[in-house]
Design a protein around this motif. Structure first.
Motif, mmCIF file in Angstrom:
data_model
loop_
_atom_site.group_PDB
_atom_site.id
_atom_site.type_symbol
_atom_site.label_atom_id
_atom_site.label_comp_id
_atom_site.label_asym_id
_atom_site.label_seq_id
_atom_site.Cartn_x
_atom_site.Cartn_y
_atom_site.Cartn_z
ATOM 1 N N VAL A 159 37.679 -23.744 -55.689
ATOM 2 C CA VAL A 159 38.122 -22.488 -55.064
ATOM 3 C C VAL A 159 37.383 -21.323 -55.715
ATOM 4 O O VAL A 159 37.555 -21.054 -56.900
ATOM 5 C CB VAL A 159 39.647 -22.313 -55.224
ATOM 6 N N SER A 160 36.528 -20.687 -54.947
ATOM 7 C CA SER A 160 35.829 -19.504 -55.451
ATOM 8 C C SER A 160 35.189 -18.679 -54.349
ATOM 9 O O SER A 160 34.785 -17.551 -54.601
ATOM 10 C CB SER A 160 34.763 -19.898 -56.487
ATOM 11 N N THR A 161 35.089 -19.206 -53.136
ATOM 12 C CA THR A 161 34.454 -18.425 -52.082
ATOM 13 C C THR A 161 35.245 -17.178 -51.705
ATOM 14 O O THR A 161 34.689 -16.265 -51.099
ATOM 15 C CB THR A 161 34.195 -19.272 -50.814
ATOM 16 N N TYR A 181 29.481 -32.388 -49.085
ATOM 17 C CA TYR A 181 29.877 -31.065 -49.586
ATOM 18 C C TYR A 181 31.395 -30.996 -49.552
ATOM 19 O O TYR A 181 32.001 -31.093 -48.489
ATOM 20 C CB TYR A 181 29.258 -29.967 -48.723
ATOM 21 N N VAL A 182 32.009 -30.822 -50.711
ATOM 22 C CA VAL A 182 33.461 -30.686 -50.825
ATOM 23 C C VAL A 182 33.734 -29.240 -51.206
ATOM 24 O O VAL A 182 33.335 -28.782 -52.277
ATOM 25 C CB VAL A 182 34.043 -31.640 -51.896
ATOM 26 N N SER A 183 34.405 -28.513 -50.318
ATOM 27 C CA SER A 183 34.694 -27.101 -50.552
ATOM 28 C C SER A 183 36.203 -26.892 -50.548
ATOM 29 O O SER A 183 36.870 -27.195 -49.556
ATOM 30 C CB SER A 183 34.042 -26.258 -49.455
ATOM 31 N N GLN A 184 36.717 -26.400 -51.639
ATOM 32 C CA GLN A 184 38.154 -26.134 -51.743
ATOM 33 C C GLN A 184 38.401 -24.652 -51.475
ATOM 34 O O GLN A 184 37.590 -23.811 -51.833
ATOM 35 C CB GLN A 184 38.663 -26.504 -53.128
ATOM 36 N N HIS A 185 39.525 -24.354 -50.840
ATOM 37 C CA HIS A 185 39.842 -22.977 -50.467
ATOM 38 C C HIS A 185 41.303 -22.669 -50.739
ATOM 39 O O HIS A 185 42.149 -23.557 -50.737
ATOM 40 C CB HIS A 185 39.597 -22.757 -48.962
ATOM 41 N N LYS A 186 41.583 -21.388 -50.912
ATOM 42 C CA LYS A 186 42.966 -20.934 -50.891
ATOM 43 C C LYS A 186 43.404 -20.904 -49.428
ATOM 44 O O LYS A 186 42.592 -20.683 -48.539
ATOM 45 C CB LYS A 186 43.088 -19.516 -51.452
ATOM 46 N N GLN A 187 44.678 -21.114 -49.190
ATOM 47 C CA GLN A 187 45.190 -20.930 -47.843
ATOM 48 C C GLN A 187 45.225 -19.443 -47.544
ATOM 49 O O GLN A 187 45.546 -18.642 -48.431
ATOM 50 C CB GLN A 187 46.601 -21.496 -47.726
#
Length: 99
Positions: free
Chosen positions: A19-21, A44-50
């Motif tokens: 999480v950083s985008t 590519y594994v991209s984690q995000h905040k909801q």
């Protein structure tokens, strides 16, 4: 993260992006840079905040968890202090950048 010029095209088989985008104003630049350095067929594994963790109150009102920020906005979110979901002293974004 949005300037990966030091890496060759297709240099990585796997890119894991914690999480950083939410800290960059133009997430598309990040995605373009990652696509360039990930090999064809790579992962590519991209984690995000909801989005709601950036938009809603942390505690419910009588009507539930109310959104305090609109879904579409230009520029960073207003600063916070003592948030359960956001980082004090950072600029956070949740819009897709320029096309």
């Amino acid at each position: 993260m949005d300037d990966l010029a030091a890496f060759q095209p297709g240099e990585f088989d796997v890119v894991i992006h914690p999480v950083s985008t939410c800290y960059v104003p133009d997430v598309l630049a990040v995605y373009r840079a990652v696509a360039r350095v990930t090999r064809p067929g790579g992962l590519y594994v991209s984690q995000h905040k909801q989005p709601t963790s950036l938009q809603a109150e942390a505690t419910p009102s009588l009507r539930g968890y109310e959104l305090i920020e609109p879904y579409y906005r230009s520029g960073p979110l207003p600063p916070v202090t003592g948030s359960l979901h956001r980082e004090t002293g950072t600029l956070e974004y949740f819009t897709v950048g320029k096309n």
